[in-house]
Design an enzyme around this catalytic site. Structure first.
Site, PDB file in Angstrom:
ATOM      1  N   HIS A 186       1.572  -5.662  -2.919  1.00  0.00           N
ATOM      2  CA  HIS A 186       1.307  -4.097  -1.882  1.00  0.00           C
ATOM      3  C   HIS A 186       1.084  -4.209  -0.944  1.00  0.00           C
ATOM      4  O   HIS A 186      -0.473  -5.116  -0.350  1.00  0.00           O
ATOM      5  CB  HIS A 186       0.738  -3.055  -3.164  1.00  0.00           C
ATOM      6  CG  HIS A 186       0.598  -1.830  -3.074  1.00  0.00           C
ATOM      7  ND1 HIS A 186       0.708  -0.541  -3.223  1.00  0.00           N
ATOM      8  CD2 HIS A 186      -0.776  -1.524  -1.653  1.00  0.00           C
ATOM      9  CE1 HIS A 186       0.518   0.041  -2.496  1.00  0.00           C
ATOM     10  NE2 HIS A 186      -0.425   0.135  -1.625  1.00  0.00           N
ATOM     11  N   ALA A 187       2.048  -3.763   0.125  1.00  0.00           N
ATOM     12  CA  ALA A 187       1.769  -4.028   1.093  1.00  0.00           C
ATOM     13  C   ALA A 187       0.099  -3.824   1.877  1.00  0.00           C
ATOM     14  O   ALA A 187      -0.387  -1.956   1.629  1.00  0.00           O
ATOM     15  CB  ALA A 187       2.606  -2.774   2.283  1.00  0.00           C
ATOM     16  N   HIS A 205       3.310   1.842   9.264  1.00  0.00           N
ATOM     17  CA  HIS A 205       2.370   1.894   8.303  1.00  0.00           C
ATOM     18  C   HIS A 205       1.479   1.177   9.088  1.00  0.00           C
ATOM     19  O   HIS A 205       0.090   1.293   9.304  1.00  0.00           O
ATOM     20  CB  HIS A 205       2.333   2.200   7.238  1.00  0.00           C
ATOM     21  CG  HIS A 205       1.003   3.272   6.700  1.00  0.00           C
ATOM     22  ND1 HIS A 205       0.088   4.092   6.073  1.00  0.00           N
ATOM     23  CD2 HIS A 205       0.116   1.980   5.897  1.00  0.00           C
ATOM     24  CE1 HIS A 205      -0.447   4.121   5.870  1.00  0.00           C
ATOM     25  NE2 HIS A 205      -0.804   2.998   5.804  1.00  0.00           N
ATOM     26  N   GLU A 206       1.112  -0.459   8.633  1.00  0.00           N
ATOM     27  CA  GLU A 206       0.901  -1.009   8.697  1.00  0.00           C
ATOM     28  C   GLU A 206       0.464  -2.076   9.756  1.00  0.00           C
ATOM     29  O   GLU A 206      -0.980  -2.365  10.242  1.00  0.00           O
ATOM     30  CB  GLU A 206       1.021  -2.666   7.781  1.00  0.00           C
ATOM     31  CG  GLU A 206       1.896  -2.043   6.218  1.00  0.00           C
ATOM     32  CD  GLU A 206       0.150  -1.808   5.056  1.00  0.00           C
ATOM     33  OE1 GLU A 206      -1.152  -1.803   5.941  1.00  0.00           O
ATOM     34  OE2 GLU A 206       0.597  -0.575   4.483  1.00  0.00           O
ATOM     35  N   HIS A 245      -2.835  -0.059  11.452  1.00  0.00           N
ATOM     36  CA  HIS A 245      -3.710  -0.514  10.934  1.00  0.00           C
ATOM     37  C   HIS A 245      -4.441  -1.817  11.750  1.00  0.00           C
ATOM     38  O   HIS A 245      -5.456  -1.956  12.066  1.00  0.00           O
ATOM     39  CB  HIS A 245      -3.688  -1.074   9.328  1.00  0.00           C
ATOM     40  CG  HIS A 245      -3.456  -0.011   8.049  1.00  0.00           C
ATOM     41  ND1 HIS A 245      -4.588   1.122   8.598  1.00  0.00           N
ATOM     42  CD2 HIS A 245      -3.280  -0.353   7.249  1.00  0.00           C
ATOM     43  CE1 HIS A 245      -4.902   1.739   7.402  1.00  0.00           C
ATOM     44  NE2 HIS A 245      -3.522   1.536   6.324  1.00  0.00           N
ATOM     45  N   GLU A 282      -5.205   5.561   7.846  1.00  0.00           N
ATOM     46  CA  GLU A 282      -4.083   5.435   7.282  1.00  0.00           C
ATOM     47  C   GLU A 282      -3.308   6.504   8.256  1.00  0.00           C
ATOM     48  O   GLU A 282      -1.948   6.435   7.674  1.00  0.00           O
ATOM     49  CB  GLU A 282      -4.111   6.466   6.289  1.00  0.00           C
ATOM     50  CG  GLU A 282      -4.938   5.497   5.021  1.00  0.00           C
ATOM     51  CD  GLU A 282      -4.828   3.827   4.381  1.00  0.00           C
ATOM     52  OE1 GLU A 282      -3.684   3.411   5.122  1.00  0.00           O
ATOM     53  OE2 GLU A 282      -5.632   3.008   4.456  1.00  0.00           O
ATOM     54  N   HIS A 290      -4.117   1.603  -6.231  1.00  0.00           N
ATOM     55  CA  HIS A 290      -5.308   1.779  -5.849  1.00  0.00           C
ATOM     56  C   HIS A 290      -6.412   1.886  -7.382  1.00  0.00           C
ATOM     57  O   HIS A 290      -7.211   1.991  -6.911  1.00  0.00           O
ATOM     58  CB  HIS A 290      -5.418   3.456  -5.224  1.00  0.00           C
ATOM     59  CG  HIS A 290      -3.809   2.973  -3.950  1.00  0.00           C
ATOM     60  ND1 HIS A 290      -2.492   2.732  -4.127  1.00  0.00           N
ATOM     61  CD2 HIS A 290      -3.837   2.500  -1.582  1.00  0.00           C
ATOM     62  CE1 HIS A 290      -2.002   2.918  -2.689  1.00  0.00           C
ATOM     63  NE2 HIS A 290      -2.662   2.702  -1.698  1.00  0.00           N
ATOM     64  N   TYR A 324      -5.482   8.652   2.002  1.00  0.00           N
ATOM     65  CA  TYR A 324      -4.015   9.359   2.463  1.00  0.00           C
ATOM     66  C   TYR A 324      -3.594  10.572   2.490  1.00  0.00           C
ATOM     67  O   TYR A 324      -2.389  11.060   3.274  1.00  0.00           O
ATOM     68  CB  TYR A 324      -2.871   8.627   1.596  1.00  0.00           C
ATOM     69  CG  TYR A 324      -3.505   7.502   1.938  1.00  0.00           C
ATOM     70  CD1 TYR A 324      -3.076   6.134   2.480  1.00  0.00           C
ATOM     71  CD2 TYR A 324      -3.862   6.768   0.534  1.00  0.00           C
ATOM     72  CE1 TYR A 324      -3.092   5.205   2.517  1.00  0.00           C
ATOM     73  CE2 TYR A 324      -4.278   5.154   0.128  1.00  0.00           C
ATOM     74  CZ  TYR A 324      -3.716   4.515   0.912  1.00  0.00           C
ATOM     75  OH  TYR A 324      -3.803   3.210   1.123  1.00  0.00           O
TER      76      TYR A 324
END
Ligand code: X8Z
Ligand code: ZN
Length: 605
Positions: free
Chosen positions: A346-347, A376-377, A380, A404, A504, A514
């Site tokens: 999971h990323a 997305h990552e 962060h 997020e 999650h 999210y």
């Protein structure tokens, strides 16, 4: 996801944690202030050491799951959360009214920082961290094997089937198959909920859900109402999209598979959890407005590598004036699923030392979907680096929805014009094809909203006891039905544990973030597009290459959590409230079209 969130902590016994000085005289006020300042200073120093230690253990465990790495990670996590819980209790003893604003905020943040609180009994806290580590690892290792024990498939392979197959039986098999990894977690999850609640109560919260809801610069009850308000803003749009997709899937699969006015079977929406639906775009696309390109196909035909995919992402941030990623990012990240060991695929994005040691961990597939996830990552990572000049306790996003939302905001700028600029697309489709693009985007962004909301509606009720263990699965499907209007393809019962098949839940990562991000990213995009001088429709705006937009974004990111989130939102957008009008504006042309298509068709379920 930022792993160290669940493990932040400090290991030390502060000599004089609880302030005894009452701010009667100016001298006493001054002494109380310096006592609090010293407490916070020491706390930050120790926090940093423990964060770093626990994050390293967690990284090794996530990228190399074995019994040993699990034990080491659980131990480091236990040390960290126990110490944080101790500090949080002490921080509550300070009278904050007369303290400098920054110190008072840090004390408050200390009290709120945990997503997993250590129960007072050390044995219990060891059990708790062991349970969470083991549930997450079990999820990471999850495989579904054929009857003979051969031909095992992992989540990545099953997800490819969910995305591409149009055979309801094959889809159903993959759907049921993945859920077979979860029942063994059920007992562990129940015990985890009990122990996590003990921890939350020892910090003064009624349960773990209340602790999670307390993190938004407002009362937990006001936060609940905020969510209701936002959901009511977008619900009519979701109903419209749902009705349209149901009608088109019914045309494709036939009336015996898809009902006219009931919930949509959950295995037909192109995603293991039916949380995003763009993989069924070809089934529901209107012929006349199809944009005529498929990024997945383009990336694959060019033999794009995972590393190149990440480079495209970095390139976008660089165009906004962000410094390039450090060499260590390229050396230490995990981009591909290793063939010889189990990892948590999971990323996630990490900053191991809270400074420059940025990494992502992701089993990249060469698809448009993962192209977005990479942005997305990276969002962060760039956020983490932007606030690394803040004091330790302020190195966090304004609220978790902000973290997020950043990378997704950038991904909203992956327009056809931008892809053409990268050389990935030869010809930009004319505006007459925009409806197709908007529909594809809505199948991800609008479809996600009820799912983003319901995961924690379920968990909050579990933590509060409103959902008892013997109703875990029934209550899950009740919420899936109510919010999303979907139904399981086969009967489910209490020997199943379907929430456990969503990362999650076993990994103890709150999910409301999210939902918030889905709302916020459109507010961010609207503001940044304005800053970049884009006067076109919002969905045609890309902020690529805009220094002013980059500057504005960086200023907000650099604030970290030093100020309440409405101030951060204001710094970026001029608005102080989360507001769904931006996402509604963005999709306005599509809404009109959908309502037209739905004329005479049933709405809802
Ligand atoms: O978990 C994630 C990210 C890591 S923070 C990949 N997301 C949620 C999910 O996959 O369920 C991003 C969107 C929703
Ligand atoms: Zn994320």
């Amino acid at each position: 996801m930022r792993r160290w969130k669940i493990i932040i902590g400090v290991f030390m016994a502060l000599a004089s944690g609880v302030s005894s000085a009452q701010a009667g005289s100016p001298e006493e006020a001054e002494s109380a202030a310096s006592e609090a300042e010293e407490f916070v200073r020491q706390a930050e120093e120790q926090l940093l050491a423990l964060w770093t230690e626990a994050a390293r253990a967690s990284w090794v465990r996530s990228t190399y799951i074995t019994g040993d790495t699990q034990t080491l990670a659980a131990l480091a996590s236990k040390r960290a959360i126990e110490a944080t819980a101790r500090l949080a209790k002490k921080s509550a003893g300070f009278e904050t009214a007369d303290l400098p604003r920054e110190v008072a905020r840090k004390l408050e943040l200390l009290r709120l920082s945990l997503t997993l609180a250590a129960p007072p009994d050390p044995k219990a806290s060891e059990e708790l961290t062991r349970l969470v580590t083991s549930m997450e690892s079990r999820y990471g290792k999850g495989k579904v094997c054929g009857k003979a024990g051969d031909e095992c498939r992992d989540l990545q392979e099953l997800s490819r089937i969910m995305a591409a197959s149009r055979d309801p039986e094959i889809l159903q098999e993959a759907w049921i198959g993945w859920r077979s990894i979860a029942p063994p977690m059920r007992k562990d999850f129940q015990r985890y909920a009990e122990l996590a609640n003990q921890g939350a109560r020892s910090l003064g919260f009624s349960d773990t859900g209340a602790m999670w809801r307390a993190k938004y610069d407002m009362s937990p009850e006001s936060f609940r109402q905020e969510l209701d308000r936002l959901w009511e803003q977008v619900r009519p749009f979701y109903l419209s999209l749902h009705a349209y997709v149901r009608q088109r899937l019914r045309a494709h699969y036939g009336p015996e598979v898809v009902p006219a006015d009931g919930p949509i079977p959950a295995h037909l929406l192109g995603n293991m959890w039916a949380q995003t639906w763009s993989n069924v775009y070809p089934l529901v696309a209107p012929r006349e407005t199809d944009p005529g390109f498929d990024l997945t196909r383009i990336l694959q035909s060019r033999k794009t590598t995972p590393r190149q995919m990440v480079s495209y992402g970095e390139g976008f941030f660089s165009s906004l004036g962000f410094a390039p990623l450090p060499q260590s990012f390229w050396d230490r990240s995990l981009f591909e699923k290793p063939v010889d060991r189990d990892v948590v695929c999971h990323a996630s994005a990490w900053n191991l030392d809270s400074r420059e040691d940025l990494r992502i961990k992701m089993c990249i597939d060469i698809t448009a979907e993962d192209f977005n996830v990479i942005h997305h990552e990276l969002g962060h990572n760039y956020y983490q680096r932007a606030y690394n000049q803040q004091p330790v306790l302020f190195r966090e996003s304004a609220n978790d929805g902000f973290h997020e939302a950043v990378g997704d905001t950038i991904a909203l700028s992956i327009t056809p014009a931008y892809l053409a600029r990268l050389g990935l697309l030869n010809k930009v489709p004319p505006p007459s094809k925009d409806l197709g693009l908007l529909l594809r985007q809505a199948l991800d962004k609008i479809a996600f909203l009820p799912f983003g909301l319901l995961v924690d509606q379920w968990r909050w009720k579990v933590f509060s006891g409103e959902i008892p263990p013997d109703r875990y699965n029934e209550a899950w499907w009740e919420l899936r039905g109510r919010y999303q209007g979907i139904a399981p393809p086969v009967a489910r019962g209490e020997s199943d544990f379907d929430p456990g098949a969503k990362y999650h839940v076993p990994a103890n990562v709150p999910y409301t973030r999210y939902f918030l991000a889905q709302i916020l990213q459109f507010q961010f995009h609207r503001a940044l597009a304005g800053e970049a001088g884009c006067e076109d429709s919002l969905h045609r705006c890309s902020i690529y290459g805009s220094e002013p937009a980059g500057k504005r974004l960086r200023a907000m990111l650099a604030m970290g959590i030093s100020r309440p989130w409405p101030e951060a939102l204001e710094a970026l957008t001029g608005e102080r409230e989360m507001d769904a009008t931006a996402i509604l504006d963005y999709f306005a042309p599509l809404r009109e079209w959908l309502d037209e298509q739905n004329k005479g068709q049933p709405l809802g379920w």
